[in-house]
Design a protein around this motif. Structure first.
Motif, PDB file in Angstrom:
ATOM      1  N   LEU A 161       0.945  -1.247   0.191  1.00 32.41           N
ATOM      2  CA  LEU A 161       0.120   0.405  -0.213  1.00 32.41           C
ATOM      3  C   LEU A 161       0.902   0.959   0.141  1.00 32.41           C
ATOM      4  O   LEU A 161       0.446   2.395  -0.942  1.00 32.41           O
ATOM      5  CB  LEU A 161      -0.759   0.300   1.154  1.00 32.41           C
ATOM      6  N   LEU A 162       1.793   1.112   0.432  1.00 27.70           N
ATOM      7  CA  LEU A 162       2.775   2.626   1.192  1.00 27.70           C
ATOM      8  C   LEU A 162       3.370   2.766  -0.264  1.00 27.70           C
ATOM      9  O   LEU A 162       3.257   3.405  -0.840  1.00 27.70           O
ATOM     10  CB  LEU A 162       4.046   2.264   1.690  1.00 27.70           C
ATOM     11  N   SER A 163       3.665   1.609  -1.553  1.00 23.86           N
ATOM     12  CA  SER A 163       4.318   1.933  -2.694  1.00 23.86           C
ATOM     13  C   SER A 163       3.489   2.407  -3.090  1.00 23.86           C
ATOM     14  O   SER A 163       3.896   3.371  -4.087  1.00 23.86           O
ATOM     15  CB  SER A 163       4.811   0.457  -3.211  1.00 23.86           C
ATOM     16  N   LEU A 164       1.779   2.056  -3.332  1.00 25.34           N
ATOM     17  CA  LEU A 164       1.193   1.887  -4.175  1.00 25.34           C
ATOM     18  C   LEU A 164       0.675   3.863  -4.169  1.00 25.34           C
ATOM     19  O   LEU A 164       0.214   4.501  -4.529  1.00 25.34           O
ATOM     20  CB  LEU A 164      -0.507   1.515  -4.173  1.00 25.34           C
ATOM     21  N   LEU A 165       0.141   4.287  -2.426  1.00 23.95           N
ATOM     22  CA  LEU A 165       0.777   5.815  -2.564  1.00 23.95           C
ATOM     23  C   LEU A 165       1.432   6.658  -2.784  1.00 23.95           C
ATOM     24  O   LEU A 165       1.331   7.456  -3.358  1.00 23.95           O
ATOM     25  CB  LEU A 165       0.208   5.790  -0.960  1.00 23.95           C
ATOM     26  N   THR A 166       2.268   5.579  -2.456  1.00 20.22           N
ATOM     27  CA  THR A 166       4.207   7.130  -2.606  1.00 20.22           C
ATOM     28  C   THR A 166       4.875   6.975  -3.850  1.00 20.22           C
ATOM     29  O   THR A 166       4.710   8.173  -4.409  1.00 20.22           O
ATOM     30  CB  THR A 166       5.039   6.535  -1.915  1.00 20.22           C
ATOM     31  N   LEU A 167       4.570   6.582  -5.090  1.00 23.53           N
ATOM     32  CA  LEU A 167       5.432   5.821  -6.099  1.00 23.53           C
ATOM     33  C   LEU A 167       4.724   7.177  -7.146  1.00 23.53           C
ATOM     34  O   LEU A 167       5.018   7.842  -8.129  1.00 23.53           O
ATOM     35  CB  LEU A 167       5.437   4.155  -6.591  1.00 23.53           C
TER      36      LEU A 167
END
Lengths: 245, 256, 54
Positions: free
Chosen positions: B196-202
């Motif tokens: 989820l963190l990568s989906l939000l951040t990238l």
């Protein structure tokens, strides 16, 4: 005194009632405009001198792309209102927006790819608009993912509100950086989707579709909002009144 | 290790608890500590803690090395074929490495209550988180900037490109750390938040990737890279002014 | 009529575009209505109100 409407707007029973009453007033004009726009776009508008009948995809692509941005902006504004004034109804609006926006972003991507296919000779081109839509779809998915990751509704509301606001600040930056990136790597003769000047017979159906889609979004939002408000107000006695057959 | 335990037992000691040294304590009590001075204490503490866990410190760098190694192995060992994609590979790897270290940015401090102490300390949480983000950059962004030229050279970049690559990665990772701090703050209360963190951040980091890769590409080609580097700097400044506010709001939401 | 359906040779692109968009619109209507109906049913269940949703 001047703020009473604002407080009434924030009250769930009032919203539930008003949304129910207002919904048909948006839905029916939306239906009429969209049907008229479809007839105008598919039948009455003349073929384009360059793209033939292929350009008619604009009547579904452009409104979908418009929706993808309109819904995101609405979501972010609602989220900001919810965060600043701690207004539960605004969070419910933001929550209602996300699935609508994501689905129309998806439609804009697919129709853009289908439009590009005969023009570019390939289904996918790293065209700035399509790329921006793809990133927007990912932003929607991230928003929905974050929202569903929390068990606590209030926390979900407020965390996803922060994300929506950060996202809406970023959307123009992403958009212009993608355009800049594209201008470096492609020949200047990129085919542009859409045309700066259109004869009125082509333009009117497009405007009808744009307004029709906007009203359709409003109607969808009101229906979803009623559902959200009902499921959020778990024990309020007004529900008893509202749902009494 | 025992020393680290002591630090953990009173999480906010470095902010001026009873166990803290007299001078720092006095400065704190007197209210003389400006936000900047407080931030400096947090930064020093984060760096000190990080150097106690050296293996954790090295992991994002090793990750960066392995990702850049995958490309020659996956594409071709010929430098003329690797060279055109060197900038993109270096930047994609830098984005992922910075992301990898993000999950740890607030995690330990949230678990042992340090963040809560920060939030209750009456000090500006925005400044404290900005300091933590600065520590994140010093511990991942700066080493990545030092490693990126090596990776680029291994992918066929000329030696003359080193200053340009170093500058662009150093400036770009500032923006990456800042954007990442928002994502890390938002996913603080979520278990197994990696995907989820990568989906939000990238997606939010895409402009950094675009300008950074362009600056690096121009540096590799021996051309002037001032324009994308300045755009990268603008992103970093924008992030510097807005991201700590958003991160503080996100952390507060998750602590309540 | 067949000329209309042929869309000047672009039928394979124009009609799927319209189909996808219409599907998305219809699905949105279905999802929104289902959300409202489910919330109503749950609320009634919770508050033990007799009768059916209007």
């Amino acid at each position: 005194m001047a703020w009473t409407w604002f407080h009434r707007l924030a009250s769930p029973p009032h919203i539930y009632r008003v949304a129910g009453r207002l919904m048909p007033w948006l839905a029916w004009p939306a239906a009429v405009l969209i049907v008229a726009g479809l007839i105008g776009g598919l039948v009455l508008a003349p073929p384009d001198y360059q793209q033939g009948d292929g350009y008619r995809i604009i009547y579904v692509h452009a409104p979908s792309a418009w929706m993808s941005l309109l819904v995101y902006t609405t979501m972010a504004v609602a989220a900001a209102i919810g965060l600043i004034w701690r207004m539960k109804v605004a969070h419910a609006v933001a929550a209602s927006c996300a699935p609508i926006g994501a689905s129309f972003t998806f439609a804009a991507l697919v129709t853009g790819s289908l439009w590009g296919a005969p023009m570019w000779g390939t289904y996918w081109q790293w065209d700035p608009r399509l790329t921006s839509e793809l990133i927007l779809l990912l932003l929607y998915l991230g928003y929905m993912g974050l929202r569903s990751a929390f068990d606590d509704l209030q926390r979900a509301d407020r965390a996803s509100a922060v994300l929506a606001i950060v996202g809406v600040v970023n959307v123009p930056i992403i958009h212009y950086s993608v355009i800049w990136w594209n201008s470096l790597h492609q020949a200047p003769s990129v085919m542009r989707l859409g045309k700066p000047t259109m004869p009125p017979s082509m333009l009117f159906p497009l405007l009808m579709m744009l307004v029709g889609f906007t009203l359709f979004f409003g109607a969808l939002l009101l229906v979803r909002l009623r559902g959200e408000v009902l499921s959020r107000e778990r024990t309020a006695s007004w529900i008893r009144e509202a749902l009494r057959p | 290790m025992t020393d680290s335990g002591a630090m953990r037992r009173d999480p906010a000691a470095h902010l001026g608890g009873q166990e803290a040294p007299k001078t720092r304590d006095a400065r704190w009590q007197a209210g003389a500590a400006s936000p900047l001075a407080t931030a400096r204490l947090v930064l020093a503490r984060d760096l000190k803690l990080a150097f106690r866990k050296r293996s954790q410190l090295v992991q994002p760098l090793a990750f960066f090395a392995i990702v850049t190694t995958l490309f020659p192995l996956g594409v071709s060992p010929e430098l003329p074929r690797l060279r055109p994609m060197a900038a993109g590979v270096v930047w994609a790897a830098a984005l992922l490495s910075s992301l990898l270290a993000l999950e740890l940015l607030f995690r330990d401090d949230a678990q042992d209550g340090t963040l809560e102490q920060y939030a209750l300390s009456g000090r500006s949480l925005t400044w404290l988180l900005a300091a933590k983000t600065a520590a994140h950059w010093l511990l991942t962004g700066l080493p990545l900037a030092l490693m990126a030229p090596l990776a680029a050279i291994a992918l066929g970049a000329p030696g003359a490109a080193v200053p340009g690559i170093l500058a662009s990665v150093a400036v770009g990772t500032v923006a990456l750390s800042l954007i990442g701090s928002i994502g890390a703050g938002l996913t603080l209360g979520i278990r197994r938040s990696g995907a989820l963190l990568s989906l939000l951040t990238l997606p939010l980091e895409i402009p950094v990737l675009i300008f950074g890769a362009r600056a690096t590409e121009l540096a590799i080609d021996g051309a002037a890279y001032g324009v994308p580097l300045r755009l990268l700097g603008a992103l970093a400044v924008l992030g510097l002014t807005l991201a700590p506010l958003a991160a503080a709001a996100a952390v507060r939401i998750n602590l309540e | 009529m067949s000329a209309f359906l042929d869309m000047g040779g672009y039928a394979a692109y124009v009609w799927p575009s319209y189909a996808v968009t219409l599907t998305v619109m219809i699905l949105n209507i279905v999802w929104a209505r289902r959300l409202l109906q489910r919330s109503r049913k749950e609320a009634m269940h919770r508050l033990a109100i007799g009768g059916t949703a209007k």
